[in-house]
Design a protein around this motif. Structure first.
Motif, PDB file in Angstrom:
ATOM      1  N   GLY A   1       0.817  -1.213   0.000  1.00  0.00           N
ATOM      2  CA  GLY A   1       0.000   0.000   0.000  1.00  0.00           C
ATOM      3  C   GLY A   1       0.848   1.259   0.000  1.00  0.00           C
ATOM      4  O   GLY A   1       0.555   2.228  -0.721  1.00  0.00           O
ATOM      5  N   VAL A   2       1.915   1.243   0.794  1.00  0.00           N
ATOM      6  CA  VAL A   2       2.819   2.399   0.810  1.00  0.00           C
ATOM      7  C   VAL A   2       3.527   2.520  -0.539  1.00  0.00           C
ATOM      8  O   VAL A   2       3.715   3.627  -1.057  1.00  0.00           O
ATOM      9  N   ALA A   3       3.899   1.379  -1.128  1.00  0.00           N
ATOM     10  CA  ALA A   3       4.528   1.413  -2.455  1.00  0.00           C
ATOM     11  C   ALA A   3       3.610   2.101  -3.457  1.00  0.00           C
ATOM     12  O   ALA A   3       4.069   2.897  -4.288  1.00  0.00           O
ATOM     13  N   ALA A   4       2.331   1.823  -3.399  1.00  0.00           N
ATOM     14  CA  ALA A   4       1.381   2.459  -4.320  1.00  0.00           C
ATOM     15  C   ALA A   4       1.326   3.971  -4.089  1.00  0.00           C
ATOM     16  O   ALA A   4       1.225   4.749  -5.041  1.00  0.00           O
ATOM     17  N   GLU A   5       1.401   4.389  -2.829  1.00  0.00           N
ATOM     18  CA  GLU A   5       1.420   5.838  -2.537  1.00  0.00           C
ATOM     19  C   GLU A   5       2.683   6.483  -3.098  1.00  0.00           C
ATOM     20  O   GLU A   5       2.637   7.585  -3.661  1.00  0.00           O
ATOM     21  N   VAL A   6       3.811   5.804  -2.920  1.00  0.00           N
ATOM     22  CA  VAL A   6       5.080   6.324  -3.451  1.00  0.00           C
ATOM     23  C   VAL A   6       4.987   6.426  -4.969  1.00  0.00           C
ATOM     24  O   VAL A   6       5.389   7.437  -5.568  1.00  0.00           O
ATOM     25  N   ALA A   7       4.447   5.385  -5.617  1.00  0.00           N
ATOM     26  CA  ALA A   7       4.327   5.382  -7.077  1.00  0.00           C
ATOM     27  C   ALA A   7       3.447   6.537  -7.542  1.00  0.00           C
ATOM     28  O   ALA A   7       3.766   7.218  -8.525  1.00  0.00           O
ATOM     29  N   GLU A   8       2.372   6.778  -6.833  1.00  0.00           N
ATOM     30  CA  GLU A   8       1.498   7.880  -7.226  1.00  0.00           C
ATOM     31  C   GLU A   8       2.211   9.219  -7.049  1.00  0.00           C
ATOM     32  O   GLU A   8       2.166  10.068  -7.934  1.00  0.00           O
ATOM     33  N   SER A   9       2.898   9.400  -5.938  1.00  0.00           N
ATOM     34  CA  SER A   9       3.536  10.700  -5.710  1.00  0.00           C
ATOM     35  C   SER A   9       4.722  10.914  -6.641  1.00  0.00           C
ATOM     36  O   SER A   9       5.091  12.058  -6.922  1.00  0.00           O
ATOM     37  N   ASP A  10       5.323   9.817  -7.161  1.00  0.00           N
ATOM     38  CA  ASP A  10       6.413   9.961  -8.131  1.00  0.00           C
ATOM     39  C   ASP A  10       5.899   9.969  -9.572  1.00  0.00           C
ATOM     40  O   ASP A  10       6.710   9.947 -10.506  1.00  0.00           O
ATOM     41  N   GLY A  11       4.583   9.936  -9.754  1.00  0.00           N
ATOM     42  CA  GLY A  11       4.016  10.053 -11.097  1.00  0.00           C
ATOM     43  C   GLY A  11       4.173   8.805 -11.944  1.00  0.00           C
ATOM     44  O   GLY A  11       4.332   8.897 -13.165  1.00  0.00           O
ATOM     45  N   LEU A  12       4.104   7.633 -11.317  1.00  0.00           N
ATOM     46  CA  LEU A  12       4.314   6.381 -12.047  1.00  0.00           C
ATOM     47  C   LEU A  12       2.989   5.779 -12.527  1.00  0.00           C
ATOM     48  O   LEU A  12       2.762   4.570 -12.426  1.00  0.00           O
ATOM     49  N   GLY A  13       2.148   6.625 -13.092  1.00  0.00           N
ATOM     50  CA  GLY A  13       0.843   6.157 -13.551  1.00  0.00           C
ATOM     51  C   GLY A  13       0.929   5.110 -14.640  1.00  0.00           C
ATOM     52  O   GLY A  13       0.000   4.320 -14.840  1.00  0.00           O
TER      53      GLY A  13
END
Ligand code: AMP
Ligand code: ZN
Length: 113
Positions: free
Chosen positions: A66-78
């Motif tokens: 879940g935290v990985a998904a937050e990191v991916a979103e904040s780094d723009g990894l859509g």
């Protein structure tokens, strides 16, 4: 574990570029990034690898994703990203404190090396 590098980062005793922190989890940028985004997500609790964490606290293992998904979103990894849990020497695990790699920002080939 005072001799554990990632316990030291979680405790703030060893410097790292922290991108996420809560009472149970810390995420920080890898010192030797293999992609434009390369973040390690760790539990504050010391567990050697994913299997040990899964046995001791499966919910916490789920929270790493879940935290990985937050990191991916904040780094723009859509466009996508890769999660890696190296477990054991044959997989290339070098730090014996479970850590979830979050890799993204470039095309990632498959199969991995
Ligand atoms: P693994 O090979 O799966 O055990 O991954 C260990 C990762 O930790 C590697 O990608 C290293 O580049 C990274 N690493 C080692 N020391 C540090 C550090 N002090 N701060 C951030 N990342 C580190
Ligand atoms: Zn540790």
């Amino acid at each position: 574990m005072s001799d554990c590098l990632f316990c030291g980062i979680a405790a703030g005793e060893i410097p790292a570029e922290i991108v996420y922190s809560d009472g149970a989890i810390v995420a920080f940028r890898d010192l030797n990034p293999q992609a434009p985004t390369h973040v390690l997500v760790i539990p504050r609790e010391h567990h050697v690898d994913a299997a040990h964490l899964a046995a001791a606290n499966p919910a916490l293992l789920g929270r790493l994703a879940g935290v990985a998904a937050e990191v991916a979103e904040s780094d723009g990894l859509g466009g996508g990203y890769r999660l890696v849990l190296n477990s054991g020497a044959d997989a290339g695990q070098t730090v014996n404190h479970v850590h979830l790699h979050v890799l993204g920002g470039r095309h990632l080939s498959w199969p991995p090396g």
